[in-house]
Design an enzyme around this catalytic site. Structure first.
Site, PDB file in Angstrom:
ATOM      1  N   LEU A   1       0.791  -1.128   0.184  1.00 26.30           N
ATOM      2  CA  LEU A   1      -0.150  -0.026  -0.080  1.00 26.30           C
ATOM      3  C   LEU A   1       0.971   1.279   0.210  1.00 26.30           C
ATOM      4  O   LEU A   1       0.462   2.077  -0.628  1.00 26.30           O
ATOM      5  CB  LEU A   1      -1.132  -0.059   1.193  1.00 26.30           C
ATOM      6  CG  LEU A   1      -1.952  -1.168   1.131  1.00 26.30           C
ATOM      7  CD1 LEU A   1      -2.906  -0.993   2.509  1.00 26.30           C
ATOM      8  CD2 LEU A   1      -2.583  -1.166  -0.016  1.00 26.30           C
ATOM      9  N   TYR A   2       1.872   1.288   0.724  1.00 22.56           N
ATOM     10  CA  TYR A   2       2.962   2.384   0.492  1.00 22.56           C
ATOM     11  C   TYR A   2       3.421   2.578  -0.727  1.00 22.56           C
ATOM     12  O   TYR A   2       3.618   3.696  -1.148  1.00 22.56           O
ATOM     13  CB  TYR A   2       3.930   2.025   1.652  1.00 22.56           C
ATOM     14  CG  TYR A   2       4.933   3.390   1.691  1.00 22.56           C
ATOM     15  CD1 TYR A   2       4.679   4.442   2.059  1.00 22.56           C
ATOM     16  CD2 TYR A   2       6.356   3.052   0.888  1.00 22.56           C
ATOM     17  CE1 TYR A   2       5.785   5.806   2.118  1.00 22.56           C
ATOM     18  CE2 TYR A   2       7.044   4.146   0.688  1.00 22.56           C
ATOM     19  CZ  TYR A   2       6.950   5.118   1.433  1.00 22.56           C
ATOM     20  OH  TYR A   2       7.994   6.220   1.178  1.00 22.56           O
ATOM     21  N   ASN A   3       3.884   1.472  -1.179  1.00 21.16           N
ATOM     22  CA  ASN A   3       4.373   1.387  -2.575  1.00 21.16           C
ATOM     23  C   ASN A   3       3.443   2.015  -3.711  1.00 21.16           C
ATOM     24  O   ASN A   3       3.640   2.932  -4.547  1.00 21.16           O
ATOM     25  CB  ASN A   3       4.851   0.186  -3.060  1.00 21.16           C
ATOM     26  CG  ASN A   3       5.821  -0.613  -2.224  1.00 21.16           C
ATOM     27  OD1 ASN A   3       6.348   0.135  -1.651  1.00 21.16           O
ATOM     28  ND2 ASN A   3       6.035  -1.981  -2.270  1.00 21.16           N
TER      29      ASN A   3
END
Length: 262
Positions: A159-161
């Site tokens: 999700l960060y990516n």
């Protein structure tokens, strides 16, 4: 260089955001620095004392529309908006095999700040910038750039990516849409930098010795930002990698600006 300019910096209580706010103030800009942390007002007061520039600290959450509108209104009251640094961000591990409920909660936690917050703060700021021109800087990651080492796009941080890859769309589209108003839009995409977020990954928040000796410093990325303002380019992802000079590099052809392809 920036005397008379007014800047907003999100996530400015520590790390990169604090470095951006300090460098903008050092260059003569009036800075509205905001963060969810209570210490932001003390940080702003300290920067103002160090630089002699006006620095206003506000506690506000970029993921909340009402807070975003208060921040932009406060900046407008200072005289307008010339620079917006979309720095606020969050990170956590999000393995692909977590429960449905956890995955959705993690989505909201990360995307509300890293992506929706950027959308809201920029959309609210642009009307104040159109008559003045200026710069919008989205703080991304070297994950979206061509890899120069192993370890990019870790599999347990999907999700960060995704939030940082998604910023490519904002940077590209906004640069094209706002160019007629002399508003430049770029992203700074750095690798390992000595910030509280990075230190939080290690016991006692201490970087391993081999890492501490090579990671970039927030002040280097802040200088890269100032160099970007002087350069005047738009629509690019600007990379910074450990072990390489922190510099803008040559301007890229339009179809290579966001991909970072050499």
């Amino acid at each position: 260089m920036l005397k008379g300019k007014i800047a907003i910096v999100s996530g400015a209580a520590q790390g990169l955001g604090e470095a951006f706010a300090r460098r903008l103030a050092h260059e003569g800009a009036t800075v509205l620095a905001f963060d969810v942390q209570d210490k932001i007002k003390d940080v702003a007061t300290k920067i103002a004392a160090e630089t002699g520039s006006k620095v206003v600290g506000m506690k506000a959450d970029v993921s909340k529309r009402a807070d975003v509108e208060k921040v932009v209104a406060a900046a407008a009251d200072l005289g307008g908006i010339d620079i917006l640094v979309n720095n606020a961000g969050t990170w956590k591990k999000t393995p692909v095999d977590t429960s449905w409920d956890q995955a959705v909660a993690d989505w909201d936690f990360i995307m509300d700040t890293n992506f929706k917050g950027v959308l809201m703060l920029t959309r609210a700021s642009v009307p104040h910038m159109k008559a003045r021109g200026g710069d919008i800087v989205n703080i991304s990651t070297y994950y979206v750039m061509p890899a120069r080492s192993d370890g990019t796009n870790q599999p347990d941080t999907d999700l960060y990516n995704a939030s940082k890859w998604a910023l490519n769309g904002f940077t590209d589209s906004w640069a094209k849409a706002l160019e007629e108003f002399n508003i430049r839009v770029n992203a700074l995409c750095m690798g390992a930098t000595d910030t509280p977020m990075l230190r939080g990954l290690f016991p006692d928040k201490q970087l391993p010795a081999d890492m501490a000796s090579v990671v970039m410093k927030p002040e280097q990325i802040a200088q890269q930002m100032i160099d970007l303002f002087k350069d005047g380019r738009t629509g690019e992802n600007i990379g910074a990698w450990v072990g390489y000079p922190v510099e803008l590099g040559p301007r890229k052809a339009a179809h290579k600006r966001i991909s970072g392809v050499a």
